[in-house]
Write a protein that holds these residues in place. Structure first.
Motif, PDB file in Angstrom:
ATOM      1  N   ILE A  16       0.882  -1.165   0.000  1.00  0.00           N
ATOM      2  CA  ILE A  16       0.000   0.000   0.000  1.00  0.00           C
ATOM      3  C   ILE A  16       0.923   1.219   0.000  1.00  0.00           C
ATOM      4  O   ILE A  16       1.820   1.320   0.836  1.00  0.00           O
ATOM      5  CB  ILE A  16      -0.906   0.022   1.246  1.00  0.00           C
ATOM      6  N   GLU A  17       0.728   2.123  -0.947  1.00  0.00           N
ATOM      7  CA  GLU A  17       1.577   3.300  -1.063  1.00  0.00           C
ATOM      8  C   GLU A  17       0.782   4.558  -0.756  1.00  0.00           C
ATOM      9  O   GLU A  17      -0.367   4.688  -1.158  1.00  0.00           O
ATOM     10  CB  GLU A  17       2.151   3.421  -2.477  1.00  0.00           C
ATOM     11  N   LEU A  18       1.415   5.493  -0.068  1.00  0.00           N
ATOM     12  CA  LEU A  18       0.843   6.798   0.223  1.00  0.00           C
ATOM     13  C   LEU A  18       1.734   7.834  -0.454  1.00  0.00           C
ATOM     14  O   LEU A  18       2.937   7.874  -0.204  1.00  0.00           O
ATOM     15  CB  LEU A  18       0.796   7.036   1.735  1.00  0.00           C
ATOM     16  N   ARG A  19       1.136   8.651  -1.329  1.00  0.00           N
ATOM     17  CA  ARG A  19       1.901   9.631  -2.097  1.00  0.00           C
ATOM     18  C   ARG A  19       1.324  11.026  -1.933  1.00  0.00           C
ATOM     19  O   ARG A  19       0.127  11.187  -1.736  1.00  0.00           O
ATOM     20  CB  ARG A  19       1.902   9.254  -3.579  1.00  0.00           C
ATOM     21  N   SER A  20       2.177  12.025  -2.041  1.00  0.00           N
ATOM     22  CA  SER A  20       1.742  13.411  -2.020  1.00  0.00           C
ATOM     23  C   SER A  20       0.961  13.691  -3.297  1.00  0.00           C
ATOM     24  O   SER A  20       1.428  13.373  -4.397  1.00  0.00           O
ATOM     25  CB  SER A  20       2.943  14.343  -1.941  1.00  0.00           C
ATOM     26  N   ALA A  21      -0.225  14.290  -3.166  1.00  0.00           N
ATOM     27  CA  ALA A  21      -1.007  14.635  -4.346  1.00  0.00           C
ATOM     28  C   ALA A  21      -0.350  15.764  -5.126  1.00  0.00           C
ATOM     29  O   ALA A  21      -0.517  15.860  -6.337  1.00  0.00           O
ATOM     30  CB  ALA A  21      -2.414  15.022  -3.943  1.00  0.00           C
ATOM     31  N   ASN A  22       0.410  16.612  -4.453  1.00  0.00           N
ATOM     32  CA  ASN A  22       1.046  17.753  -5.121  1.00  0.00           C
ATOM     33  C   ASN A  22       2.312  17.378  -5.868  1.00  0.00           C
ATOM     34  O   ASN A  22       2.537  17.832  -6.978  1.00  0.00           O
ATOM     35  CB  ASN A  22       1.370  18.855  -4.106  1.00  0.00           C
TER      36      ASN A  22
END
Length: 156
Positions: free
Chosen positions: A98-104
């Motif tokens: 599961i990856e969490l990435r900055s939307a910006n």
């Protein structure tokens, strides 16, 4: 027999993401038929900006198919499910992680590796919790949740 105006609008709305994706793909080196696996309407955009995810990438485009951000999300693997979180982050559920990435920026901010490969799907987000479920053959599934801390790192 004329087609009712309402049906034309619905057909156009359903067809529009495919048109937008074709325009976006024209700017990349990918050839052949590509179908998006996730189209997410971005909050605070009045429905005019979406995140389109295909293969292991995601791009931000407007309703005319123009790229709106220079940011390209590059996932470690093709996610089975993608969600835009209130914290201005994008979470992707792959079979291995599961990856969490900055939307910006698209930068990787957190990753959680699975013990065994499984298909996970986003359910919903409430306050600082993200709910998702395992998808298994035979109709059985299990529901999980993660708590995102102040700096949005994972807590189970």
């Amino acid at each position: 027999m004329p087609i009712p105006r309402q049906r034309i609008k619905i057909a156009l709305r359903l067809w529009m993401p495919v048109l937008m994706l074709r325009i976006v793909v024209a700017h990349t080196l990918i050839q052949g038929s590509i179908r998006p696996h996730a189209i997410i309407i971005l909050p605070n955009s009045a429905g005019t900006e979406v995140l389109v995810c295909y293969e292991d990438e995601g791009v931000y485009i407007d309703t005319y198919g123009r790229i709106t951000k220079d940011t390209v999300l590059q996932w470690g693997e093709m996610p089975a499910s993608v969600a835009y979180l209130q914290s201005n982050q994008v979470m992707g559920w792959g079979e291995k992680a599961i990856e969490l990435r900055s939307a910006n920026t698209g930068n990787l901010e957190g990753v959680f590796m699975h013990k065994k490969a499984q298909k996970l799907k986003f359910l919903c987000e409430r306050n600082d919790k993200v709910f998702f479920a395992s998808v298994q053959s035979g109709g059985s599934s299990q529901i999980y949740f993660m708590t995102l801390g102040q700096n949005s790192l994972f807590n189970w």
